[in-house]
Design an enzyme around this catalytic site. Structure first.
Site, mmCIF file in Angstrom:
data_model
loop_
_atom_site.group_PDB
_atom_site.id
_atom_site.type_symbol
_atom_site.label_atom_id
_atom_site.label_comp_id
_atom_site.label_asym_id
_atom_site.label_seq_id
_atom_site.Cartn_x
_atom_site.Cartn_y
_atom_site.Cartn_z
ATOM 1 N N LYS A 23 0.968 -1.289 -0.067
ATOM 2 C CA LYS A 23 -0.045 0.086 -0.136
ATOM 3 C C LYS A 23 0.849 1.302 0.042
ATOM 4 O O LYS A 23 2.106 1.400 0.499
ATOM 5 C CB LYS A 23 -1.053 -0.178 1.126
ATOM 6 C CG LYS A 23 -1.876 1.059 1.297
ATOM 7 C CD LYS A 23 -2.783 0.816 2.658
ATOM 8 C CE LYS A 23 -4.030 1.976 2.954
ATOM 9 N NZ LYS A 23 -4.629 1.888 4.248
ATOM 10 N N SER A 51 -9.607 1.591 2.873
ATOM 11 C CA SER A 51 -8.416 2.473 2.315
ATOM 12 C C SER A 51 -7.472 1.485 1.451
ATOM 13 O O SER A 51 -6.532 1.926 0.605
ATOM 14 C CB SER A 51 -7.812 3.431 3.059
ATOM 15 O OG SER A 51 -7.009 3.032 4.250
ATOM 16 N N SER A 79 -9.639 -0.589 7.497
ATOM 17 C CA SER A 79 -8.831 -0.551 6.101
ATOM 18 C C SER A 79 -8.191 -1.858 5.600
ATOM 19 O O SER A 79 -7.826 -1.988 4.218
ATOM 20 C CB SER A 79 -7.979 0.616 6.166
ATOM 21 O OG SER A 79 -8.745 2.049 6.361
#
Length: 541
Positions: free
Chosen positions: A112, A193, A217
């Site tokens: 990420k 996210s 997330s």
């Protein structure tokens, strides 16, 4: 053809290289059972490498080719690592010399865009504000991946600033890439996210990925995209050089297609780190549990599993398909040897649900933590040093989508005027802890002497967030035909529709990942839901 089973659209150049490898191998090509990338497991790929059916370079090329072919439809990868192939070559040389770093040696992983790497890639939370900035060192989790022999393939797209910017944006949207979309319905909201990490893992664009979680997330995008996600105890994995939201809630965890693969990746990134003092609370300073060994058929036998019915009620009428699938899951879990304890309720959940205090804690943490992170950067070309600087940049940069996508979360945080050193912060935090402690998960576990509680993931992420406890989500099912299509509040993505997946979460005490993995593994193997769900686009044959 043998190669087609690895990746059906790969280039002729790789085919020639592959056949050369096969001819050079000591076994015949018919012994090479090569899985498709979309369903490959770490064990299968390592077996293929060991048998010289392919090597790490081949795997990296195949994943890059797959990203190039289909990611234009889904927007999961922000950038590829320009050094990925050279890293893979070095790992292949090490293997040829008899040096194998571990069970994940030579496999690709995506990170990420919050997780720092000191290389040629960005670490920017999806924002232009930090493009060009340089971290002083690899994040600890990235360094651990390299030490374990993984190839960091690239950075995944995400909700900008981990969904801590706007009240009117979209899950998976960021200024650097635009939208990330799930694969199970047109314009599907990917949720959470860590959206790029989840969708990329689901589609076989990577073996697995790392995400971050403050509140949902990892768990939410994993469930929405039909994969496994582990949210570790805060402190099991280091946050050093990971863009922060809240030191009290942030954690780094794996997203994978199977529980075993998630367990293996968790093993690689866990452990104490003197650069993150939260990891000093870990009871595993001397030796980590063997998370892969926890994946055994007896994982649910003798376990006491609670069901907080009062939490499930918050799914409402639209959650009826989830509840129906959940009730079938309870039968599976009971048949596997667990004792199910009903009405193991979270007594303060209604108060928590209407409270702003948890959000205030995160806001106060962010005000302090982001300033500290920015102060450690080796290079900071946009001169960003505080939340106020981030907001100013975002509001004046043409590529940031402002004011269509607002900065209301930051506006409210700045107006709140507190950070985590402010008078009154500690009492605010202690009140928040009650929601997850005696009034929530920890109280339920203690009162009924439970090993874990189970909840639909859609309502199972928020209470563990406030107390920093672990959870693992496993595919449970999908919305049935006839489900009304429901858009997000912005009206640009679809969050509920026929075929959209949902999951079940196993939640437990701090440091109970080993036990939770064992339970989740048995449920996964008994149900095999992931293989039964269908994507709306033909991406898997």
């Amino acid at each position: 053809m043998l190669l087609d089973r690895l990746y059906w659209g790969f280039a002729t150049l790789f085919l020639l290289h592959f056949l050369t490898l096969a001819d050079a191998a000591s076994h015949s090509a018919k012994d090479c059972r090569i899985p498709r990338l979309i369903e490959a497991t770490a064990e299968q790929l390592q077996h293929g490498i060991t048998k010289k059916c392919f090597n790490s370079v081949d795997l990296v090329k195949a994943h890059i080719a797959r990203i190039s072919e289909i990611d234009v439809q889904f927007g999961t990868v922000l950038e590829l690592n320009p050094d990925a192939l050279s890293i893979a070559k070095q790992l292949d040389r090490e293997r040829d010399q008899g040096y194998i770093r571990g069970p994940l040696h030579g496999l690709p992983v995506l990170l990420k865009d919050m997780i720092g790497t000191k290389d040629k890639m960005q670490t920017a939370a999806g924002s232009w504000a930090l493009v060009g900035a340089k971290v002083p060192a690899d994040s600890t989790v990235a360094a651990k991946l390299r030490d374990s022999g993984l190839v960091i393939l690239g950075k995944t797209s995400m909700s900008e600033w981990a969904n801590f910017r706007s009240v009117n944006s979209s899950n998976g949207w960021n200024a650097r890439r635009g939208y990330t979309l799930g694969a199970y319905y047109p314009d599907q909201d990917p949720n959470g996210s860590s959206s790029g990490s989840a969708v990329a893992t689901d589609l076989g664009l990577t073996m697995f990925a790392l995400g971050t979680e403050t509140s949902g997330s990892i768990l939410l995008p994993s469930e929405r995209n039909n994969i496994v996600g582990i949210k570790p105890t805060v402190g099991l994995t280091s946050r050093y050089m990971v863009i922060p939201l809240s030191e009290r809630q942030d954690t780094i965890g794996p997203l994978a297609r199977t529980v075993k693969d998630a367990a293996m990746l968790l093993q690689a990134i866990s452990g104490p780190d003197d650069k993150d003092n939260y990891t000093s609370a870990s009871p595993f300073a001397a030796k980590l549990p063997d998370y892969l060994a926890a994946c055994k058929p007896s994982g649910l036998q003798g376990k006491r599993i609670g069901i907080p019915r009062n939490v499930i009620e918050y799914l409402g009428p639209a959650g009826a398909p989830i509840v129906a699938a959940f009730e079938k899951a309870v039968i599976v879990i009971s048949a596997a040897g667990a004792t199910v304890v009903d009405n193991a309720n979270f007594t303060a959940y209604s108060d928590f649900y209407g409270s702003l205090k948890p959000a205030m804690v995160v806001a106060a943490d962010f005000s302090t933590n982001i300033k500290d992170y920015l102060g450690e950067l080796e290079r900071n070309p946009n001169n960003i040093h505080s939340l106020e600087d981030i907001r100013k940049f975002t509001q004046h940069n043409a590529f940031e989508g402002y004011p269509s996508r607002d900065t209301e979360v930051w506006d409210q945080t700045i107006a709140l005027g507190i950070d985590n050193t402010s008078p009154g912060f500690w009492s605010l935090y202690k009140e928040t802890l009650y929601f997850g402690g005696e009034g929530g998960l920890l109280g339920a576990l203690s009162r009924d002497n439970l090993d874990a509680v189970i909840l639909p993931t859609l309502v199972g992420f928020d209470i563990p967030a406030v107390v920093g406890t672990p959870g693992i989500t496993v595919p449970l099912g999908a919305y049935p035909d006839g489900t009304p299509v429901e858009y997000n509040t912005r009206g640009d993505l679809i969050q509920r529709a026929p075929g959209v997946p949902f999951g079940i979460s196993f939640l437990g005490q701090k440091w109970s990942e080993e036990k939770l993995i064992g339970m989740a593994y048995v449920f996964e193997q008994q149900t095999l839901v992931r293989n039964k769900l269908k994507r709306h686009l033909k991406v898997d044959s």
